[in-house]
Design a protein around this motif. Structure first.
Motif, PDB file in Angstrom:
ATOM      1  N   TRP A  53       0.860  -1.194   0.000  1.00 45.90           N
ATOM      2  CA  TRP A  53       0.000   0.000   0.000  1.00 45.90           C
ATOM      3  C   TRP A  53       0.889   1.235   0.000  1.00 45.90           C
ATOM      4  O   TRP A  53       1.856   1.309   0.773  1.00 45.90           O
ATOM      5  CB  TRP A  53      -0.891   0.000   1.248  1.00 45.90           C
ATOM      6  N   TYR A  57      -2.045  10.747   3.400  1.00 46.08           N
ATOM      7  CA  TYR A  57      -3.092  11.247   4.285  1.00 46.08           C
ATOM      8  C   TYR A  57      -2.834  12.729   4.503  1.00 46.08           C
ATOM      9  O   TYR A  57      -1.721  13.131   4.867  1.00 46.08           O
ATOM     10  CB  TYR A  57      -3.054  10.524   5.639  1.00 46.08           C
ATOM     11  N   GLY A  83      -1.997   5.639  15.611  1.00 51.91           N
ATOM     12  CA  GLY A  83      -1.344   4.835  14.595  1.00 51.91           C
ATOM     13  C   GLY A  83       0.007   5.410  14.203  1.00 51.91           C
ATOM     14  O   GLY A  83       0.478   6.389  14.781  1.00 51.91           O
ATOM     15  N   VAL A  84       0.603   4.798  13.212  1.00 52.19           N
ATOM     16  CA  VAL A  84       1.921   5.258  12.765  1.00 52.19           C
ATOM     17  C   VAL A  84       1.786   6.606  12.053  1.00 52.19           C
ATOM     18  O   VAL A  84       2.599   7.517  12.253  1.00 52.19           O
ATOM     19  CB  VAL A  84       2.567   4.211  11.823  1.00 52.19           C
ATOM     20  N   CYS A  85       0.722   6.736  11.261  1.00 51.81           N
ATOM     21  CA  CYS A  85       0.525   7.993  10.524  1.00 51.81           C
ATOM     22  C   CYS A  85       0.291   9.162  11.479  1.00 51.81           C
ATOM     23  O   CYS A  85       0.881  10.236  11.325  1.00 51.81           O
ATOM     24  CB  CYS A  85      -0.659   7.856   9.577  1.00 51.81           C
ATOM     25  N   HIS A 106      -0.892   0.681  16.412  1.00 54.17           N
ATOM     26  CA  HIS A 106      -0.875   0.534  14.948  1.00 54.17           C
ATOM     27  C   HIS A 106      -2.289   0.274  14.427  1.00 54.17           C
ATOM     28  O   HIS A 106      -3.045  -0.515  14.996  1.00 54.17           O
ATOM     29  CB  HIS A 106       0.039  -0.625  14.541  1.00 54.17           C
ATOM     30  N   ILE A 107      -2.656   0.965  13.353  1.00 55.24           N
ATOM     31  CA  ILE A 107      -3.980   0.791  12.754  1.00 55.24           C
ATOM     32  C   ILE A 107      -3.826  -0.169  11.577  1.00 55.24           C
ATOM     33  O   ILE A 107      -3.158   0.158  10.588  1.00 55.24           O
ATOM     34  CB  ILE A 107      -4.543   2.143  12.267  1.00 55.24           C
ATOM     35  N   CYS A 109      -5.046  -1.449   8.552  1.00 51.13           N
ATOM     36  CA  CYS A 109      -6.018  -1.326   7.464  1.00 51.13           C
ATOM     37  C   CYS A 109      -6.055  -2.623   6.682  1.00 51.13           C
ATOM     38  O   CYS A 109      -7.073  -3.006   6.135  1.00 51.13           O
ATOM     39  CB  CYS A 109      -5.646  -0.174   6.541  1.00 51.13           C
ATOM     40  N   GLU A 116       6.188  -0.873   7.993  1.00 52.93           N
ATOM     41  CA  GLU A 116       5.610   0.388   7.520  1.00 52.93           C
ATOM     42  C   GLU A 116       6.608   1.536   7.683  1.00 52.93           C
ATOM     43  O   GLU A 116       7.422   1.522   8.601  1.00 52.93           O
ATOM     44  CB  GLU A 116       4.354   0.645   8.371  1.00 52.93           C
ATOM     45  N   ASP A 133       2.453   7.340   3.491  1.00 53.32           N
ATOM     46  CA  ASP A 133       2.473   6.074   4.219  1.00 53.32           C
ATOM     47  C   ASP A 133       2.763   4.948   3.226  1.00 53.32           C
ATOM     48  O   ASP A 133       2.113   4.854   2.181  1.00 53.32           O
ATOM     49  CB  ASP A 133       1.097   5.865   4.874  1.00 53.32           C
ATOM     50  N   ASP A 135       3.273   0.721   3.150  1.00 50.06           N
ATOM     51  CA  ASP A 135       3.137  -0.530   3.905  1.00 50.06           C
ATOM     52  C   ASP A 135       3.687  -1.695   3.085  1.00 50.06           C
ATOM     53  O   ASP A 135       3.518  -1.725   1.862  1.00 50.06           O
ATOM     54  CB  ASP A 135       1.662  -0.824   4.197  1.00 50.06           C
TER      55      ASP A 135
HETATM   56  N1  SME Z   1      -1.175   1.554   9.378  1.00 47.75           N
HETATM   57  C1  SME Z   1      -1.436   2.959   9.377  1.00 47.75           C
HETATM   58  C2  SME Z   1      -2.846   3.260   8.967  1.00 47.75           C
HETATM   59  C3  SME Z   1      -3.019   3.500   7.537  1.00 47.75           C
HETATM   60  S1  SME Z   1      -2.974   2.193   6.586  1.00 47.75           S
HETATM   61  O1  SME Z   1      -2.254   1.054   6.973  1.00 47.75           O
HETATM   62  C4  SME Z   1      -3.193   2.370   4.999  1.00 47.75           C
HETATM   63  C5  SME Z   1      -1.169   3.547  10.746  1.00 47.75           C
HETATM   64  O2  SME Z   1      -1.012   2.823  11.723  1.00 47.75           O
HETATM   65  O3  SME Z   1      -1.122   4.755  10.833  1.00 47.75           O
END
Ligand code: SME
Length: 158
Positions: A53, A57, A83-85, A106-107, A109, A116, A133, A135
């Motif tokens: 990915w 953002y 999250g990481v972003c 961590h999010i 998706c 990442e 971002d 991944d």
């Molecule tokens: N993993 C990211 C979120 C965005 S997506 O993976 C596309 C995060 O932890 O910020």
């Protein structure tokens, strides 16, 4: 895990960024539209490295909102610091996560994401305006070559 053109051509990560830079610059440098720039950068990176990915953002108020990307469907909004972003935004620095399962908050998706990197981009005034971002399905896939290659893209958005 799909294989990129660069891997088949036997180029290192750093060599691939070096080859890619003039191509991206040619397409993006004279384009004034932010969405058009982001869209082509995401496509160039996704095609060249076969990352899972690649996308942007944008900072909108107190959230990050999804911008142009390549890859599976993604969450459209991320709160500051989440999250990481969200961390790359609030800390205003590039964050490399070798193992997403070990990054608190961590999010996910996509469950296929294993590592990442998130690079913030800045306004002339110094605040973060958007993040890039990337991944990967591979564990520990990002290093200095990626940090340098991706941070260099800031020059195209200045
Ligand atoms: N993993 C990211 C979120 C965005 S997506 O993976 C596309 C995060 O932890 O910020």
């Amino acid at each position: 895990v799909s294989e990129s053109l660069s891997l088949r051509a036997g180029l290192s990560r750093a060599e691939t960024y070096a080859e890619l830079w003039p191509q991206i610059r040619a397409v993006v440098a004279d384009e004034p539209d932010l969405v058009a720039k982001m869209a082509n950068v995401a496509a160039a990176l996704k095609e060249s490295f076969a990352f899972l990915w690649v996308g942007f953002y944008r900072v909108v108020g107190d959230e990050l909102v999804l911008g142009p990307f390549q890859g599976p469907l993604a969450c459209s909004r991320i709160a500051r610091g989440r999250g990481v972003c969200g961390a790359a935004w609030s800390e205003a620095r590039t964050i490399v996560v070798p193992d997403v399962d070990k990054f608190p908050g961590h999010i996910a998706c996509s469950s296929a994401s294993r590592s990442e990197i998130v690079v913030p981009f800045f306004a002339p005034t110094g605040e973060v305006v958007f993040v890039l971002d990337v991944d990967s399905e591979r564990l520990d896939d990002f290093g200095e070559a990626d940090r340098e290659g991706l941070e260099r893209l800031r020059g195209l958005f200045a």
